[in-house]
Write a protein that holds these residues in place. Structure first.
Motif, PDB file in Angstrom:
ATOM      1  N   PRO A   1     182.815  55.651 -33.495  1.00 12.36           N
ATOM      2  CA  PRO A   1     181.658  54.618 -33.461  1.00 12.36           C
ATOM      3  C   PRO A   1     180.510  55.041 -34.532  1.00 12.36           C
ATOM      4  O   PRO A   1     179.979  54.072 -35.403  1.00 12.36           O
ATOM      5  CB  PRO A   1     180.925  54.313 -32.124  1.00 12.36           C
ATOM      6  N   ALA A   2     180.026  56.091 -34.580  1.00  9.48           N
ATOM      7  CA  ALA A   2     179.005  56.549 -35.217  1.00  9.48           C
ATOM      8  C   ALA A   2     179.325  56.426 -36.777  1.00  9.48           C
ATOM      9  O   ALA A   2     178.296  56.156 -37.752  1.00  9.48           O
ATOM     10  CB  ALA A   2     178.351  57.884 -34.966  1.00  9.48           C
ATOM     11  N   THR A   3     180.528  56.981 -37.161  1.00  7.34           N
ATOM     12  CA  THR A   3     180.830  57.015 -38.741  1.00  7.34           C
ATOM     13  C   THR A   3     180.900  55.385 -39.022  1.00  7.34           C
ATOM     14  O   THR A   3     180.589  54.948 -40.247  1.00  7.34           O
ATOM     15  CB  THR A   3     182.267  57.378 -38.807  1.00  7.34           C
ATOM     16  N   ILE A   4     181.542  54.564 -38.240  1.00  5.03           N
ATOM     17  CA  ILE A   4     181.725  53.051 -38.469  1.00  5.03           C
ATOM     18  C   ILE A   4     180.444  52.565 -38.811  1.00  5.03           C
ATOM     19  O   ILE A   4     180.290  51.593 -39.769  1.00  5.03           O
ATOM     20  CB  ILE A   4     182.651  52.569 -37.329  1.00  5.03           C
ATOM     21  N   LEU A   5     179.436  52.854 -37.800  1.00  2.52           N
ATOM     22  CA  LEU A   5     178.039  52.256 -37.860  1.00  2.52           C
ATOM     23  C   LEU A   5     177.462  52.632 -39.237  1.00  2.52           C
ATOM     24  O   LEU A   5     176.873  51.838 -39.968  1.00  2.52           O
ATOM     25  CB  LEU A   5     177.205  52.603 -36.888  1.00  2.52           C
ATOM     26  N   LYS A   6     177.796  53.809 -39.642  1.00  4.03           N
ATOM     27  CA  LYS A   6     176.859  54.364 -40.834  1.00  4.03           C
ATOM     28  C   LYS A   6     177.534  53.731 -42.068  1.00  4.03           C
ATOM     29  O   LYS A   6     177.005  53.317 -42.954  1.00  4.03           O
ATOM     30  CB  LYS A   6     177.214  55.769 -40.981  1.00  4.03           C
ATOM     31  N   THR A   7     178.792  53.731 -42.072  1.00  9.46           N
ATOM     32  CA  THR A   7     179.386  52.804 -43.086  1.00  9.46           C
ATOM     33  C   THR A   7     178.971  51.434 -43.149  1.00  9.46           C
ATOM     34  O   THR A   7     178.958  51.060 -44.413  1.00  9.46           O
ATOM     35  CB  THR A   7     181.083  52.865 -42.760  1.00  9.46           C
ATOM     36  N   ALA A   8     179.028  51.035 -42.047  1.00  7.26           N
ATOM     37  CA  ALA A   8     178.788  49.423 -41.832  1.00  7.26           C
ATOM     38  C   ALA A   8     177.262  49.239 -42.554  1.00  7.26           C
ATOM     39  O   ALA A   8     177.194  48.300 -43.351  1.00  7.26           O
ATOM     40  CB  ALA A   8     178.647  48.967 -40.548  1.00  7.26           C
ATOM     41  N   LEU A   9     176.232  49.992 -42.307  1.00  4.39           N
ATOM     42  CA  LEU A   9     175.100  50.115 -42.892  1.00  4.39           C
ATOM     43  C   LEU A   9     175.226  49.939 -44.334  1.00  4.39           C
ATOM     44  O   LEU A   9     174.241  49.121 -45.002  1.00  4.39           O
ATOM     45  CB  LEU A   9     173.899  50.922 -42.025  1.00  4.39           C
ATOM     46  N   LYS A  10     175.838  50.623 -44.771  1.00  2.00           N
ATOM     47  CA  LYS A  10     176.136  51.027 -46.459  1.00  2.00           C
ATOM     48  C   LYS A  10     176.815  49.619 -46.890  1.00  2.00           C
ATOM     49  O   LYS A  10     176.295  49.156 -47.961  1.00  2.00           O
ATOM     50  CB  LYS A  10     176.971  52.242 -46.648  1.00  2.00           C
ATOM     51  N   CYS A  11     177.593  49.053 -46.182  1.00  2.00           N
ATOM     52  CA  CYS A  11     178.532  47.796 -46.433  1.00  2.00           C
ATOM     53  C   CYS A  11     177.141  46.938 -46.424  1.00  2.00           C
ATOM     54  O   CYS A  11     177.323  45.986 -47.616  1.00  2.00           O
ATOM     55  CB  CYS A  11     179.386  47.646 -45.716  1.00  2.00           C
ATOM     56  N   ARG A  12     176.359  46.642 -45.491  1.00  2.00           N
ATOM     57  CA  ARG A  12     175.222  45.686 -45.481  1.00  2.00           C
ATOM     58  C   ARG A  12     174.205  45.775 -46.751  1.00  2.00           C
ATOM     59  O   ARG A  12     174.268  44.747 -47.297  1.00  2.00           O
ATOM     60  CB  ARG A  12     174.568  45.770 -44.261  1.00  2.00           C
TER      61      ARG A  12
END
Length: 211
Positions: A42-53
């Motif tokens: 989840p931490a990696t996905i969230l970090k990636t999602a913030l970059k996607c945002r």
């Protein structure tokens, strides 16, 4: 809800590749991105999602997170796309509120009706054909499957944006759009491709001719 005619489902062998490809397709003209990052913590996905945002904000693109309501909320995504075995859309709506876009995966007419009753904003209907990007693939629909489902929805006077997904290539689009769907979701067709701007414009033209 924003028009959903062409969606890009992210693809890559690592979170970094997902971000790279999202940046490339947004720069080339895609304005609807679904971050679909599997088998990561989840931490990696969230970090990636913030970059996607950040990328989606830069290009004015809609950002959808696949599967995870908590990541969609934490990354300030525009919406979440829920599979048939994910959280119920009604529960997701209670958490995310009225302004979040909620999409749902469907394979049958019954799935579509259930999603309508559960209040989703759009349906990802598929797979059109065999695709390697998804494990546990549902039965293949093909043109006839789309035609059957969309015509029955019209008979029942159920209106809902439906996006075709699953192994679609450019030559399929005209025929798929004639079945009455609202748009197309693609992954491999836009990942790591040359002449992306031209390819995306061609896809948009094919979709708009029929929609």
């Amino acid at each position: 809800m924003t028009e959903v005619s062409l969606q890009y489902i992210s693809q890559g062998n690592s979170p970094q590749e997902h971000i790279q490809h999202i940046g490339e397709v947004c720069e080339a003209g895609v304005r609807w991105v679904q971050l679909r990052l599997k088998n990561e913590d989840p931490a990696t996905i969230l970090k990636t999602a913030l970059k996607c945002r950040e990328i989606c904000d830069q290009y004015g693109a809609i950002m959808i997170v696949n599967d995870s309501v908590s990541i969609a909320q934490a990354s300030q995504a525009d919406g979440v796309h829920l599979g048939l075995n994910d959280m119920n859309p009604k529960e997701a709506r209670n958490i995310l509120g009225p302004n979040f876009i909620i999409g749902g995966t469907a394979n049958t007419l019954q799935d579509c009706i259930q999603h309508k009753n559960d209040g989703v904003d759009y349906i990802g209907l598929g797979p059109f054909r065999y695709t390697t990007t998804k494990e546990k693939l549902s039965p293949i629909l093909g043109i006839e499957g789309y035609r059957s489902i969309t015509s029955e929805l019209r008979v029942q006077q159920i209106e809902m944006p439906i996006v075709a997904i699953g192994g679609i290539v450019e030559e399929d689009i005209a025929g798929i759009m004639e079945t009455g769907v609202s748009g197309i979701a693609v992954s491999g067709m836009l990942t790591n491709q040359v002449q992306l701007e031209e390819r995306i414009q061609n896809l948009k033209d094919l979709i708009m001719v029929k929609s």
